[in-house]
Design a protein around this motif. Structure first.
Motif, PDB file in Angstrom:
ATOM      1  N   LYS A 122       0.826  -1.205   0.000  1.00 36.14           N
ATOM      2  CA  LYS A 122       0.000   0.000   0.000  1.00 36.14           C
ATOM      3  C   LYS A 122       0.862   1.258   0.000  1.00 36.14           C
ATOM      4  CE  LYS A 122      -4.104  -1.772  -0.027  1.00 36.14           C
ATOM      5  NZ  LYS A 122      -5.025  -1.519  -1.166  1.00 36.14           N
ATOM      6  N   PHE A 123       1.979   1.211   0.736  1.00 37.06           N
ATOM      7  CA  PHE A 123       2.866   2.377   0.778  1.00 37.06           C
ATOM      8  C   PHE A 123       3.454   2.642  -0.606  1.00 37.06           C
ATOM      9  CE2 PHE A 123       7.113   4.163   1.030  1.00 37.06           C
ATOM     10  CZ  PHE A 123       6.896   5.324   1.763  1.00 37.06           C
ATOM     11  N   ASP A 124       3.916   1.587  -1.268  1.00 38.15           N
ATOM     12  CA  ASP A 124       4.513   1.761  -2.591  1.00 38.15           C
ATOM     13  C   ASP A 124       3.516   2.333  -3.592  1.00 38.15           C
ATOM     14  OD1 ASP A 124       6.888   0.873  -1.631  1.00 38.15           O
ATOM     15  OD2 ASP A 124       6.867  -1.071  -2.637  1.00 38.15           O
ATOM     16  N   LYS A 125       2.272   1.910  -3.488  1.00 37.54           N
ATOM     17  CA  LYS A 125       1.250   2.450  -4.385  1.00 37.54           C
ATOM     18  C   LYS A 125       0.991   3.922  -4.072  1.00 37.54           C
ATOM     19  CE  LYS A 125      -1.309  -1.717  -5.662  1.00 37.54           C
ATOM     20  NZ  LYS A 125      -2.636  -2.401  -5.663  1.00 37.54           N
ATOM     21  N   LEU A 126       1.085   4.263  -2.796  1.00 32.42           N
ATOM     22  CA  LEU A 126       0.832   5.634  -2.370  1.00 32.42           C
ATOM     23  C   LEU A 126       1.871   6.605  -2.913  1.00 32.42           C
ATOM     24  CD1 LEU A 126      -1.046   7.382  -0.556  1.00 32.42           C
ATOM     25  CD2 LEU A 126       0.588   6.996   1.305  1.00 32.42           C
ATOM     26  N   VAL A 127       3.143   6.166  -2.971  1.00 33.02           N
ATOM     27  CA  VAL A 127       4.224   7.062  -3.409  1.00 33.02           C
ATOM     28  C   VAL A 127       4.614   6.831  -4.862  1.00 33.02           C
ATOM     29  CG1 VAL A 127       5.137   7.200  -1.063  1.00 33.02           C
ATOM     30  CG2 VAL A 127       6.050   5.472  -2.635  1.00 33.02           C
ATOM     31  N   GLU A 128       3.884   5.963  -5.531  1.00 32.24           N
ATOM     32  CA  GLU A 128       4.230   5.658  -6.921  1.00 32.24           C
ATOM     33  C   GLU A 128       4.172   6.923  -7.790  1.00 32.24           C
ATOM     34  OE1 GLU A 128       2.891   2.535 -10.456  1.00 32.24           O
ATOM     35  OE2 GLU A 128       1.768   2.653  -8.587  1.00 32.24           O
ATOM     36  N   GLY A 129       5.261   7.182  -8.512  1.00 29.84           N
ATOM     37  CA  GLY A 129       5.325   8.345  -9.387  1.00 29.84           C
ATOM     38  C   GLY A 129       5.655   9.637  -8.678  1.00 29.84           C
ATOM     39  N   LYS A 130       5.855   9.599  -7.355  1.00 29.32           N
ATOM     40  CA  LYS A 130       6.111  10.807  -6.582  1.00 29.32           C
ATOM     41  C   LYS A 130       7.548  10.892  -6.060  1.00 29.32           C
ATOM     42  CE  LYS A 130       1.300  10.870  -5.037  1.00 29.32           C
ATOM     43  NZ  LYS A 130       0.365  10.812  -3.877  1.00 29.32           N
ATOM     44  N   VAL A 131       8.349   9.856  -6.305  1.00 28.66           N
ATOM     45  CA  VAL A 131       9.731   9.839  -5.817  1.00 28.66           C
ATOM     46  C   VAL A 131      10.643  10.502  -6.842  1.00 28.66           C
ATOM     47  CG1 VAL A 131      11.640   8.380  -5.048  1.00 28.66           C
ATOM     48  CG2 VAL A 131       9.275   7.703  -4.548  1.00 28.66           C
ATOM     49  N   PRO A 132      11.443  11.486  -6.453  1.00 29.17           N
ATOM     50  CA  PRO A 132      12.352  12.155  -7.396  1.00 29.17           C
ATOM     51  C   PRO A 132      13.364  11.167  -7.984  1.00 29.17           C
ATOM     52  CG  PRO A 132      12.139  13.419  -5.369  1.00 29.17           C
ATOM     53  CD  PRO A 132      11.485  12.095  -5.114  1.00 29.17           C
ATOM     54  N   THR A 133      13.742  11.398  -9.209  1.00 30.96           N
ATOM     55  CA  THR A 133      14.712  10.542  -9.883  1.00 30.96           C
ATOM     56  C   THR A 133      16.028  10.510  -9.101  1.00 30.96           C
ATOM     57  OG1 THR A 133      13.741  11.132 -12.018  1.00 30.96           O
ATOM     58  CG2 THR A 133      15.942  10.151 -12.040  1.00 30.96           C
ATOM     59  N   GLY A 134      16.542   9.316  -8.903  1.00 33.22           N
ATOM     60  CA  GLY A 134      17.791   9.134  -8.176  1.00 33.22           C
ATOM     61  C   GLY A 134      17.604   8.815  -6.715  1.00 33.22           C
ATOM     62  N   PHE A 135      16.381   8.958  -6.223  1.00 37.16           N
ATOM     63  CA  PHE A 135      16.106   8.699  -4.810  1.00 37.16           C
ATOM     64  C   PHE A 135      15.310   7.395  -4.604  1.00 37.16           C
ATOM     65  CE2 PHE A 135      17.160  13.114  -4.821  1.00 37.16           C
ATOM     66  CZ  PHE A 135      17.725  13.365  -3.582  1.00 37.16           C
ATOM     67  N   GLU A 136      15.124   6.630  -5.681  1.00 34.87           N
ATOM     68  CA  GLU A 136      14.290   5.432  -5.609  1.00 34.87           C
ATOM     69  C   GLU A 136      14.827   4.421  -4.597  1.00 34.87           C
ATOM     70  OE1 GLU A 136      13.775   7.250  -9.658  1.00 34.87           O
ATOM     71  OE2 GLU A 136      15.479   6.671  -8.409  1.00 34.87           O
ATOM     72  N   MET A 137      16.127   4.107  -4.686  1.00 40.10           N
ATOM     73  CA  MET A 137      16.700   3.112  -3.777  1.00 40.10           C
ATOM     74  C   MET A 137      16.653   3.589  -2.331  1.00 40.10           C
ATOM     75  SD  MET A 137      20.452   1.270  -3.818  1.00 40.10           S
ATOM     76  CE  MET A 137      20.094   0.427  -5.363  1.00 40.10           C
ATOM     77  N   LEU A 138      16.928   4.873  -2.127  1.00 41.45           N
ATOM     78  CA  LEU A 138      16.889   5.437  -0.779  1.00 41.45           C
ATOM     79  C   LEU A 138      15.488   5.300  -0.185  1.00 41.45           C
ATOM     80  CD1 LEU A 138      18.485   7.105   1.379  1.00 41.45           C
ATOM     81  CD2 LEU A 138      17.502   9.150   0.301  1.00 41.45           C
ATOM     82  N   VAL A 139      14.486   5.671  -0.960  1.00 39.97           N
ATOM     83  CA  VAL A 139      13.106   5.590  -0.482  1.00 39.97           C
ATOM     84  C   VAL A 139      12.699   4.132  -0.245  1.00 39.97           C
ATOM     85  CG1 VAL A 139      10.690   6.025  -1.074  1.00 39.97           C
ATOM     86  CG2 VAL A 139      12.428   7.765  -1.559  1.00 39.97           C
ATOM     87  N   ASN A 140      13.065   3.258  -1.169  1.00 37.92           N
ATOM     88  CA  ASN A 140      12.695   1.844  -1.034  1.00 37.92           C
ATOM     89  C   ASN A 140      13.275   1.228   0.235  1.00 37.92           C
ATOM     90  OD1 ASN A 140      11.194   1.767  -3.352  1.00 37.92           O
ATOM     91  ND2 ASN A 140      12.843   0.962  -4.642  1.00 37.92           N
ATOM     92  N   ASN A 141      14.567   1.459   0.457  1.00 39.40           N
ATOM     93  CA  ASN A 141      15.226   0.849   1.611  1.00 39.40           C
ATOM     94  C   ASN A 141      14.719   1.421   2.934  1.00 39.40           C
ATOM     95  OD1 ASN A 141      16.734  -0.773  -0.049  1.00 39.40           O
ATOM     96  ND2 ASN A 141      18.547   0.518  -0.015  1.00 39.40           N
ATOM     97  N   PHE A 142      14.618   2.741   3.001  1.00 38.33           N
ATOM     98  CA  PHE A 142      14.202   3.354   4.261  1.00 38.33           C
ATOM     99  C   PHE A 142      12.712   3.120   4.538  1.00 38.33           C
ATOM    100  CE2 PHE A 142      18.268   5.366   4.413  1.00 38.33           C
ATOM    101  CZ  PHE A 142      18.461   5.698   5.748  1.00 38.33           C
ATOM    102  N   SER A 143      11.901   3.073   3.489  1.00 37.79           N
ATOM    103  CA  SER A 143      10.471   2.841   3.704  1.00 37.79           C
ATOM    104  C   SER A 143      10.224   1.441   4.252  1.00 37.79           C
ATOM    105  CB  SER A 143       9.693   3.040   2.404  1.00 37.79           C
ATOM    106  OG  SER A 143      10.121   2.115   1.408  1.00 37.79           O
ATOM    107  N   SER A 144      10.907   0.441   3.692  1.00 37.50           N
ATOM    108  CA  SER A 144      10.726  -0.919   4.199  1.00 37.50           C
ATOM    109  C   SER A 144      11.298  -1.057   5.604  1.00 37.50           C
ATOM    110  CB  SER A 144      11.383  -1.937   3.263  1.00 37.50           C
ATOM    111  OG  SER A 144      12.770  -1.686   3.126  1.00 37.50           O
ATOM    112  N   GLY A 145      12.422  -0.376   5.880  1.00 42.76           N
ATOM    113  CA  GLY A 145      13.022  -0.440   7.207  1.00 42.76           C
ATOM    114  C   GLY A 145      12.169   0.245   8.256  1.00 42.76           C
ATOM    115  N   ILE A 146      11.706   1.446   7.947  1.00 39.67           N
ATOM    116  CA  ILE A 146      10.896   2.204   8.910  1.00 39.67           C
ATOM    117  C   ILE A 146       9.551   1.520   9.142  1.00 39.67           C
ATOM    118  CG2 ILE A 146       9.675   4.371   9.295  1.00 39.67           C
ATOM    119  CD1 ILE A 146      11.964   5.767   7.763  1.00 39.67           C
ATOM    120  N   LEU A 147       8.890   1.129   8.059  1.00 39.55           N
ATOM    121  CA  LEU A 147       7.591   0.483   8.192  1.00 39.55           C
ATOM    122  C   LEU A 147       7.720  -0.858   8.904  1.00 39.55           C
ATOM    123  CD1 LEU A 147       4.597   0.668   7.593  1.00 39.55           C
ATOM    124  CD2 LEU A 147       5.021  -0.388   5.364  1.00 39.55           C
TER     125      LEU A 147
END
Length: 468
Positions: A122-147
């Motif tokens: 659900k989180f990934d669907k929520l932020v889909e298309g909203k992550v700035p280019t180059g920050f995808e891995m950062l968002v993916n790793n921290f989102s899974s870790g924090i959640l």
């Protein structure tokens, strides 16, 4: 009339939901059966009452059942919902419910694993298309870790006490029923449930966790024997072999080998559904077997999967072979005696003379359409799917693969759980009751309904159609 039709549709939908839920539960456990067997063998050999007691090697038993097995279930549950990313978050969430628990937290893993997968999806669907280019891995790793961390804290502080209380109450109730010698009555629910293809849900979703909790305390559990006992089914197949007619009689010996030695219990379900009165045979056989297990204090150290006589004996603790074998034998004898009377009383009723008639009966009972002409192009991938993706689907794959090879065709054939059919599957062979679920998973694939795993007419028609 309209009310009856509506009631039948509602019943069919309810049954389909139950089967889907049961298949999901089984899908979390069955891929990890190897780990359960490993734990069971280590337990059988090295605990103080085992075959070769060893205090040093026996230290593996506790951590495996407390941490390894629940985390595997949680990871698999999350992966079923949202692939590897869901599995990782599901495992983190599962660890939160394990810490501090005084019992093996399998039920908690079945809750937090899929919930973790669902949350990150659900989180990934929520932020889909909203992550700035180059920050995808950062968002993916921290989102899974924090959640995952938040879910672990939630599981540890809120969910774990609730689940532990429920599991303790359920275990106490099961123990009370066992001590009161009322456990054999459970066959009234288990045996019909198995024939309705809820066998994996009953065994791995309910009885398995109860059995593991009991095995941790006393070294073995009778709950591992209740659903997996091949005796009642064996009795029915033997009765068909001796007193049946037509295709049912001819196919019974092969079904006996697959059921009793191969452990694929689904093979005898159509034989019962062609004569629903035979439910009395398996219920009677199950009750007699369970009573024998209770009296002789039989038990296994882990779930035998598949329910083969070899797996049953492999999971039998030291000194427990006679009680286990006695219960299986008693179940087969009682089931055979009841089934023989029912089959012989059927006389010459033509509608029960062959499995072909039984298949039509199964189709009517399940409110499914009665077959269809197979017209397809040359496929690249064929998948044989069953509820759990192991026993019956593997058997179907083997039969179909041999026929394809004999026909000189080069087509890849695999087997899978109905919820995990590969997206690139061109053709899916599956049971009638699972056809709708298979179509939802792979809407572009051709679904071929199989009513009986040993009936090879569908395979022959399929091969003939693609050769032409």
């Amino acid at each position: 009339m309209i009310q009856n039709t509506t009631a039948l549709k509602n019943t069919s939908k309810t049954k389909a939901r139950i089967q889907k839920f049961g298949g999901f539960l089984a899908g979390m456990v069955i891929p990890n059966i190897g780990a359960f067997i490993a734990w069971g063998l280590i337990t059988a050999f090295f605990i103080p009452t085992g075959w070769i007691p060893n205090e040093y090697l026996g230290k593996l038993v506790g951590p495996m059942i407390t941490y390894l097995l629940p985390i595997l279930i949680g990871y698999t549950g999350g992966k079923l919902v949202y692939d590897v990313r869901g599995g990782v978050v599901g495992a983190i969430a599962t660890f939160g419910i394990i810490v501090g628990s005084s019992i093996p937290m399998f039920l908690g893993a079945m809750i937090m694993g899929p919930f973790g997968g669902w949350a990150i999806k659900k989180f990934d669907k929520l932020v889909e298309g909203k992550v700035p280019t180059g920050f995808e891995m950062l968002v993916n790793n921290f989102s899974s870790g924090i959640l995952g961390g938040i879910l672990a804290l939630l599981a540890y502080t809120v969910v774990e006490p609730v689940v532990q209380g429920f599991s303790t109450a359920l275990g106490s109730f099961a123990t009370a029923v066992t001590n009161a010698k009322l456990l054999p009555l459970i066959s009234i629910v288990i045996e019909p449930g198995k024939v309705l293809f809820l066998n994996n849900a009953i065994n791995h979703g309910i009885l398995g966790p109860l059995g593991i909790q009991q095995a941790k305390e006393v070294g073995k559990s009778i709950f591992f024997l209740l659903e997996t006992n091949p005796g009642p089914g064996l009795g029915v197949l033997l009765a068909y072999w001796l007193y049946g007619k037509g295709t049912a009689k001819q196919s019974a010996p092969g079904a006996i080998i697959i059921h009793f030695f191969g452990g694929i219990h689904e093979i005898y379900f159509p034989y019962i559904l062609m004569k629903p009165l035979l439910l009395l045979a398996v219920i009677g056989g199950g009750m007699a077997a369970d009573l024998t297990f209770v009296i002789t204090k039989a038990g296994l150290v882990a779930t035998p999967s598949p329910g083969s006589i070899f797996a049953e004996l492999a999971m039998t603790p030291k000194g427990g072979f006679l009680p286990v074998i006695s219960g299986i034998a008693v179940g087969a004898i009682v089931s055979f005696a009841i089934a023989s009377v029912i089959i012989k009383r059927s006389g010459d009723e033509s509608e029960y003379d062959s499995l072909d008639d039984a298949k039509r009966m199964v189709a009517n009972m399940k409110a499914e359409s009665k077959g269809q002409k197979i017209e397809i192009n040359m496929p690249k991938l064929i998948v044989f799917a069953c509820d759990a993706g192991m026993g019956s689907s593997a058997m179907g794959e083997s039969i179909l693969k041999k026929k394809i090879k004999d026909a000189g065709l080069e087509i890849e054939v695999k087997h899978a759980a109905v919820n995990q059919i590969p997206e690139n599957a061109d053709v899916v062979f599956t049971q009638e009751s699972l056809a709708q679920r298979a179509a939802q998973v792979v809407p572009n694939a051709k679904i071929v309904k199989i009513k009986n795993f040993l009936d090879q007419s569908a395979y022959d028609e399929f091969i003939k159609s693609i050769k032409n």
